[in-house]
Structure formats: structure tokens, C-alpha cells
Design a protein around this motif. Structure first.
Motif, PDB file in Angstrom:
ATOM      1  N   ALA A 128      10.603 -21.202   6.745  1.00 29.70           N
ATOM      2  CA  ALA A 128       9.451 -21.975   6.275  1.00 29.70           C
ATOM      3  C   ALA A 128       9.368 -22.050   4.757  1.00 29.70           C
ATOM      4  CB  ALA A 128       8.156 -21.372   6.828  1.00 29.70           C
ATOM      5  N   ALA A 129       9.875 -21.031   4.064  1.00 26.42           N
ATOM      6  CA  ALA A 129       9.706 -20.945   2.613  1.00 26.42           C
ATOM      7  C   ALA A 129      10.948 -21.369   1.839  1.00 26.42           C
ATOM      8  CB  ALA A 129       9.309 -19.527   2.226  1.00 26.42           C
ATOM      9  N   GLN A 130      11.830 -22.125   2.466  1.00 26.62           N
ATOM     10  CA  GLN A 130      13.022 -22.592   1.755  1.00 26.62           C
ATOM     11  C   GLN A 130      12.606 -23.380   0.516  1.00 26.62           C
ATOM     12  OE1 GLN A 130      15.875 -24.717   4.132  1.00 26.62           O
ATOM     13  NE2 GLN A 130      15.901 -23.166   5.743  1.00 26.62           N
ATOM     14  N   GLY A 131      13.217 -23.044  -0.600  1.00 26.44           N
ATOM     15  CA  GLY A 131      12.918 -23.734  -1.844  1.00 26.44           C
ATOM     16  C   GLY A 131      11.721 -23.190  -2.591  1.00 26.44           C
ATOM     17  N   TYR A 132      11.008 -22.209  -2.031  1.00 23.83           N
ATOM     18  CA  TYR A 132       9.848 -21.672  -2.727  1.00 23.83           C
ATOM     19  C   TYR A 132      10.283 -20.940  -3.994  1.00 23.83           C
ATOM     20  CZ  TYR A 132       5.997 -18.706  -4.083  1.00 23.83           C
ATOM     21  OH  TYR A 132       5.029 -18.074  -4.832  1.00 23.83           O
ATOM     22  N   GLU A 133       9.552 -21.168  -5.060  1.00 17.84           N
ATOM     23  CA  GLU A 133       9.774 -20.468  -6.314  1.00 17.84           C
ATOM     24  C   GLU A 133       8.438 -19.934  -6.825  1.00 17.84           C
ATOM     25  OE1 GLU A 133      11.694 -23.132  -8.992  1.00 17.84           O
ATOM     26  OE2 GLU A 133      13.596 -23.127  -7.895  1.00 17.84           O
ATOM     27  N   GLY A 134       8.417 -18.682  -7.242  1.00 21.93           N
ATOM     28  CA  GLY A 134       7.188 -18.072  -7.732  1.00 21.93           C
ATOM     29  C   GLY A 134       7.044 -16.669  -7.194  1.00 21.93           C
ATOM     30  N   PRO A 135       5.910 -16.028  -7.441  1.00 23.52           N
ATOM     31  CA  PRO A 135       5.695 -14.666  -6.951  1.00 23.52           C
ATOM     32  C   PRO A 135       5.449 -14.667  -5.446  1.00 23.52           C
ATOM     33  CG  PRO A 135       3.696 -15.483  -7.957  1.00 23.52           C
ATOM     34  CD  PRO A 135       4.737 -16.536  -8.192  1.00 23.52           C
ATOM     35  N   PHE A 136       5.757 -13.550  -4.815  1.00 21.20           N
ATOM     36  CA  PHE A 136       5.548 -13.420  -3.371  1.00 21.20           C
ATOM     37  C   PHE A 136       5.086 -12.002  -3.089  1.00 21.20           C
ATOM     38  CE2 PHE A 136       6.695 -12.772   1.065  1.00 21.20           C
ATOM     39  CZ  PHE A 136       6.236 -13.960   1.625  1.00 21.20           C
ATOM     40  N   LYS A 137       4.135 -11.867  -2.153  1.00 21.08           N
ATOM     41  CA  LYS A 137       3.522 -10.559  -1.855  1.00 21.08           C
ATOM     42  C   LYS A 137       3.941 -10.062  -0.477  1.00 21.08           C
ATOM     43  CE  LYS A 137      -1.053 -10.188  -1.191  1.00 21.08           C
ATOM     44  NZ  LYS A 137      -1.287  -9.441   0.095  1.00 21.08           N
ATOM     45  N   VAL A 138       4.269  -8.782  -0.420  1.00 22.90           N
ATOM     46  CA  VAL A 138       4.485  -8.105   0.861  1.00 22.90           C
ATOM     47  C   VAL A 138       3.561  -6.898   0.920  1.00 22.90           C
ATOM     48  CG1 VAL A 138       6.863  -8.878   1.128  1.00 22.90           C
ATOM     49  CG2 VAL A 138       6.407  -6.737  -0.067  1.00 22.90           C
ATOM     50  N   GLN A 139       3.197  -6.496   2.125  1.00 23.49           N
ATOM     51  CA  GLN A 139       2.254  -5.391   2.320  1.00 23.49           C
ATOM     52  C   GLN A 139       2.891  -4.287   3.159  1.00 23.49           C
ATOM     53  OE1 GLN A 139       1.042  -9.259   1.958  1.00 23.49           O
ATOM     54  NE2 GLN A 139       1.210  -8.542   4.066  1.00 23.49           N
ATOM     55  N   VAL A 140       2.635  -3.045   2.777  1.00 20.58           N
ATOM     56  CA  VAL A 140       3.034  -1.887   3.575  1.00 20.58           C
ATOM     57  C   VAL A 140       1.870  -0.907   3.608  1.00 20.58           C
ATOM     58  CG1 VAL A 140       5.490  -2.108   3.018  1.00 20.58           C
ATOM     59  CG2 VAL A 140       4.041  -0.636   1.614  1.00 20.58           C
ATOM     60  N   CYS A 141       1.833  -0.103   4.642  1.00 17.13           N
ATOM     61  CA  CYS A 141       0.821   0.948   4.721  1.00 17.13           C
ATOM     62  C   CYS A 141       1.203   2.071   3.773  1.00 17.13           C
ATOM     63  CB  CYS A 141       0.731   1.474   6.152  1.00 17.13           C
ATOM     64  SG  CYS A 141      -0.572   2.687   6.418  1.00 17.13           S
ATOM     65  N   GLY A 142       0.245   2.576   3.012  1.00 15.37           N
ATOM     66  CA  GLY A 142       0.516   3.623   2.039  1.00 15.37           C
ATOM     67  C   GLY A 142       0.786   4.971   2.683  1.00 15.37           C
ATOM     68  N   PRO A 143       1.412   5.881   1.952  1.00 13.27           N
ATOM     69  CA  PRO A 143       1.829   7.157   2.535  1.00 13.27           C
ATOM     70  C   PRO A 143       0.677   8.031   3.004  1.00 13.27           C
ATOM     71  CG  PRO A 143       2.088   7.182   0.149  1.00 13.27           C
ATOM     72  CD  PRO A 143       1.799   5.760   0.539  1.00 13.27           C
ATOM     73  N   TRP A 144      -0.459   8.012   2.289  1.00 15.31           N
ATOM     74  CA  TRP A 144      -1.562   8.889   2.682  1.00 15.31           C
ATOM     75  C   TRP A 144      -2.276   8.371   3.922  1.00 15.31           C
ATOM     76  CZ3 TRP A 144      -1.187  13.520   1.085  1.00 15.31           C
ATOM     77  CH2 TRP A 144      -0.624  13.787  -0.155  1.00 15.31           C
ATOM     78  N   THR A 145      -2.466   7.073   3.984  1.00 13.88           N
ATOM     79  CA  THR A 145      -3.069   6.497   5.192  1.00 13.88           C
ATOM     80  C   THR A 145      -2.135   6.671   6.381  1.00 13.88           C
ATOM     81  OG1 THR A 145      -4.352   4.910   3.903  1.00 13.88           O
ATOM     82  CG2 THR A 145      -3.958   4.358   6.206  1.00 13.88           C
ATOM     83  N   LEU A 146      -0.835   6.461   6.150  1.00 14.64           N
ATOM     84  CA  LEU A 146       0.153   6.625   7.227  1.00 14.64           C
ATOM     85  C   LEU A 146       0.197   8.073   7.697  1.00 14.64           C
ATOM     86  CD1 LEU A 146       2.099   4.589   8.568  1.00 14.64           C
ATOM     87  CD2 LEU A 146       3.906   5.487   7.103  1.00 14.64           C
ATOM     88  N   ALA A 147       0.118   9.023   6.764  1.00 12.88           N
ATOM     89  CA  ALA A 147       0.154  10.439   7.137  1.00 12.88           C
ATOM     90  C   ALA A 147      -1.069  10.839   7.953  1.00 12.88           C
ATOM     91  CB  ALA A 147       0.251  11.302   5.881  1.00 12.88           C
ATOM     92  N   GLY A 148      -2.158  10.118   7.787  1.00 15.23           N
ATOM     93  CA  GLY A 148      -3.349  10.384   8.575  1.00 15.23           C
ATOM     94  C   GLY A 148      -3.344   9.701   9.932  1.00 15.23           C
ATOM     95  N   MET A 149      -2.347   8.826  10.158  1.00 14.19           N
ATOM     96  CA  MET A 149      -2.289   8.071  11.409  1.00 14.19           C
ATOM     97  C   MET A 149      -1.158   8.527  12.335  1.00 14.19           C
ATOM     98  SD  MET A 149      -2.962   4.243   9.835  1.00 14.19           S
ATOM     99  CE  MET A 149      -3.151   3.420  11.414  1.00 14.19           C
ATOM    100  N   ILE A 150      -0.045   8.967  11.762  1.00 15.23           N
ATOM    101  CA  ILE A 150       1.105   9.371  12.575  1.00 15.23           C
ATOM    102  C   ILE A 150       1.061  10.876  12.810  1.00 15.23           C
ATOM    103  CG2 ILE A 150       3.612   9.445  12.742  1.00 15.23           C
ATOM    104  CD1 ILE A 150       3.793   7.007  11.030  1.00 15.23           C
ATOM    105  N   GLU A 151       1.292  11.276  14.049  1.00 14.94           N
ATOM    106  CA  GLU A 151       1.301  12.687  14.407  1.00 14.94           C
ATOM    107  C   GLU A 151       2.707  13.256  14.358  1.00 14.94           C
ATOM    108  OE1 GLU A 151      -0.449  13.029  18.241  1.00 14.94           O
ATOM    109  OE2 GLU A 151      -2.494  12.619  17.542  1.00 14.94           O
ATOM    110  N   LEU A 152       2.791  14.554  14.113  1.00 14.12           N
ATOM    111  CA  LEU A 152       4.052  15.271  14.212  1.00 14.12           C
ATOM    112  C   LEU A 152       4.419  15.474  15.680  1.00 14.12           C
ATOM    113  CD1 LEU A 152       3.303  17.900  11.440  1.00 14.12           C
ATOM    114  CD2 LEU A 152       4.740  15.856  11.234  1.00 14.12           C
ATOM    115  N   ARG A 153       5.614  15.927  15.939  1.00 12.76           N
ATOM    116  CA  ARG A 153       6.085  16.066  17.326  1.00 12.76           C
ATOM    117  C   ARG A 153       5.183  16.997  18.138  1.00 12.76           C
ATOM    118  NH1 ARG A 153      10.417  15.825  13.994  1.00 12.76           N
ATOM    119  NH2 ARG A 153      12.081  14.306  14.477  1.00 12.76           N
ATOM    120  N   HIS A 154       4.619  18.028  17.485  1.00 15.66           N
ATOM    121  CA  HIS A 154       3.785  18.984  18.224  1.00 15.66           C
ATOM    122  C   HIS A 154       2.317  18.585  18.263  1.00 15.66           C
ATOM    123  CE1 HIS A 154       2.544  20.424  14.263  1.00 15.66           C
ATOM    124  NE2 HIS A 154       3.823  20.559  13.959  1.00 15.66           N
ATOM    125  N   GLY A 155       1.969  17.435  17.702  1.00 19.91           N
ATOM    126  CA  GLY A 155       0.628  16.905  17.886  1.00 19.91           C
ATOM    127  C   GLY A 155      -0.279  16.911  16.679  1.00 19.91           C
TER     128      GLY A 155
END
Length: 335
Positions: A99-126
């Protein structure tokens, strides 16, 4: 371009998530309504692996995850849940590239931050990852490598991009700093994390060559921590700004920090006139006594948070309204 910022004046964008399951359509909406700073939309309604935690967990290197009744958990080997998350992302990037063929300019991507992710993912033992400092360190190192690879992939697919704006979502960070994150059992609270350590771990996931923005739509945005982490921009819900925060905000802005201000609801609502939408930014600049000439370059208008809970029609209208309101910042900068 506006000098130190990747975007030009009178720019708007979205936070990240969109309603529905048609990613190709969501990309078309983004390119049409946020052309000055488009982004890769996220569609959590598609289910496992399309949610914030699963999507970012799919970027982790050598830390496979799976879904348990309590949510995402680290596991010994990759399984179908991780494959599904990676498939979602690959299809999204395929659709974006087309869809973005030929686009020129800034582009934004989003990821979940490490602290929020650490509060959401559990370790193997729970226990939550956040409960184990060593596990947090491993998560940060893995995430840093994965984010860098993701940014490289986006650049490869969109060769006309002038600069990647990396938005790191940290809605859970205020709770991490305050010690209010519940334990896995829900009966206790995890210890507060030191602010300096929080900044160091957060900054470690910013790869070189990007414009890092941290998004926090929770009350009590920790401006000092975000700046120490190296955030060049802060994304927030303008309705949650407190007057007692304004000295801190003023210091950040005067130091050159960009503000991505959420000025329309993230769920269906009546959208007011564009002057009303732009007012929080204009009035903040007036109260802080900042130079009006910097407003249109330093502030980007967005919805208050993601649009996953909105209707498709409202999501499009909200992005369009932010775009029209952003032009007000340039035409009537509050002088």
C-alpha cells in the motif's frame, strides 16, 4: 521537515491500534488520514498474537512465549501462539509494503515497552517477569535486539522513509514506579522500581537511528524518567495533564522534547470543532509562555489513545479531525 523533528509543521498521527480485522483497509485509512506521519496500525480484534503484548513478544529473540489462561507466559520452545503472532506481523508488513509503495517521509512503528511488557508476561513458574530483576534484564536485552531488527525490516520494505519514529508504549510505567502493579496472584503488589533503573532499562530498547517517542496514556506520566531514558518525544492524553505537571512539561519542551498530544477520544464520541480540538495544545503553550512559532512543529495531534474500541467510521473521522486541528496550530498559534 522542521529541523530537529522528523515531521513538518501541522502534523497529526494515530497512537496505533485500530478496530476490526481488515489490516489492509486500516493501512489505507492511515495513509489517507495521517499522510504526514503514517504508522503501522495494530488490530487486536484479530485475537491471539494481535494484542499489544503478543505482537511485541513476537519480536523477542530466544524468549518464546505462549498463551495460558492467565495470559502470555514464557515457555521452553516456540509454539502455535508465537507463530500466530509472527504471522500477523508478517502479513501486516506485506500489506504495508504494497500500500505504501513510493511513500517518502517519516514513518511510525509502535512496540510495547519493557516495563509494561514485564508486568504482562509471566515467567514459566507463574510469577510476573517484573518480579525478577534478572528476568527483566534478559527481557530488555532480547527486546532491544528484536526492536532493532524490526526497524531494519520496516526500512527495507519502505526505502523512501526518511526517518523511523519509534513509539514505545508504556502505559504501565507509572504503576511500576509507584509499586502498584499486582502480583500474579492478585493478592499483593510488586515492589516499586527505582526511577534511574527504569530509565536505563527503557532507554536500552531505543536503537540508534530512530526518533524515540514514549507513549503513556495513564495518569501521572513520569516525564523525568522518560527524558532520562532518552525519549525525544512524549505521547500522552491531554485530558489527563495536571497543572502541577506543567513546570516539568515546560522544561521538557524548552529542551526540545516533542509532545504528541491526545486531543480526541479513542472511542466513539461527538467530535467538536477543530478549534476546540486544538485548544489543549494552544492553551498549554500560552500558559507556559512558550514561543508560539514552535507550536506547530513541536506538537503532533493524536487521538487520546488507541482506536481499537471505536467503530471503523469513527476511527477514520478521529484521524481526519486531528489532521484538520493540526493545521490550526500553524494558522493561529495562540499569539
Amino acid at each position: 521537515m522542521s529541523g530537529r523533528y522528523p515531521w513538518g509543521e501541522a502534523t497529526s498521527t494515530g497512537v496505533g491500534s485500530h478496530p476490526g480485522e481488515d489490516h489492509a483497509e486500516a493501512i489505507r485509512v492511515v495513509l489517507g488520514e495521517s499522510p504526514r506521519l503514517p504508522y503501522l496500525p495494530e488490530l487486536p480484534a484479530r485475537g491471539v498474537g494481535a494484542d499489544m503484548a503478543g505482537r511485541t513478544a513476537s519480536l523477542l529473540l530466544d524468549l518464546p512465549v505462549e498463551v495460558q489462561p492467565s495470559g502470555w507466559r514464557f515457555t521452553d520452545r516456540p509454539g502455535r501462539d508465537l507463530k500466530r503472532a509472527r504471522d500477523h506481523l508478517r502479513r501486516d508488513l506485506d500489506a504495508l509494503e504494497e500500500a505504501a509503495q513510493g511513500y517518502e517521509g517519516p514513518f511510525k512503528v509502535q512496540v510495547c515497552g519493557p516495563w509494561t511488557l514485564a508486568g504482562m508476561i509471566e515467567l514459566r513458574h507463574g510469577d510476573k517477569t517484573l518480579a525478577d530483576p534478572g528476568a527483566v534484564r534478559d527481557l530488555v536485552e532480547s527486546l532491544a535486539e528484536g526492536v532493532a531488527a524490526h526497524v531494519t525490516e520496516v526500512r527495507r520494505r519502505l526505502p523512501g522513509v526518511s526517518e523511523i519514529v519509534l513509539q514505545v508504549d508504556e502505559p504501565g510505567l507509572p504503576g511500576v514506579l509507584a509499586g502498584t502493579v499486582p502480583t500474579a496472584s492478585g493478592f499483593g503488589r510488586l515492589s516499586a522500581v527505582d526511577a534511574q533503573l527504569a530509565a536505563e532499562r527503557l532507554g536500552a530498547v531505543f536503537p540508534g537511528g530512530v526518533f524515540p517517542v514514549v507513549h503513556c496514556c495513564a495518569p501521572g506520566v513520569p516525564f523525568g524518567v522518560l527524558r532520562r531514558a532518552g525519549a525525544a518525544g512524549i505521547s500522552l492524553d491531554a485530558s489527563l495533564l495536571r497543572r502541577r505537571d506543567e513546570d516539568t512539561i515546560g522544561e521538557a519542551v524548552e529542551a526540545g522534547t516533542a509532545l504528541l498530544m491526545g486531543v480526541v477520544p479513542g472511542v466513539d464520541a461527538r467530535l467538536p470543532d477543530v478549534g476546540v480540538i486544538a485548544a489543549p495544545a494552544v492553551e498549554l503553550w500560552r500558559r507556559l509562555g512558550l514561543r508560539a512559532a514552535t507550536l506547530a512543529a513541536q506538537v503532533v495531534l493524536t487521538p487520546a489513545c488507541g482506536l481499537a474500541g471505536a467503530s471503523p467510521a469513527y476511527a477514520r473521522a478521529a484521524l481526519a479531525a486531528c489532521g484538520k486541528a493540526a493545521r490550526v496550530l500553524r494558522e493561529d498559534p495562540g499569539e
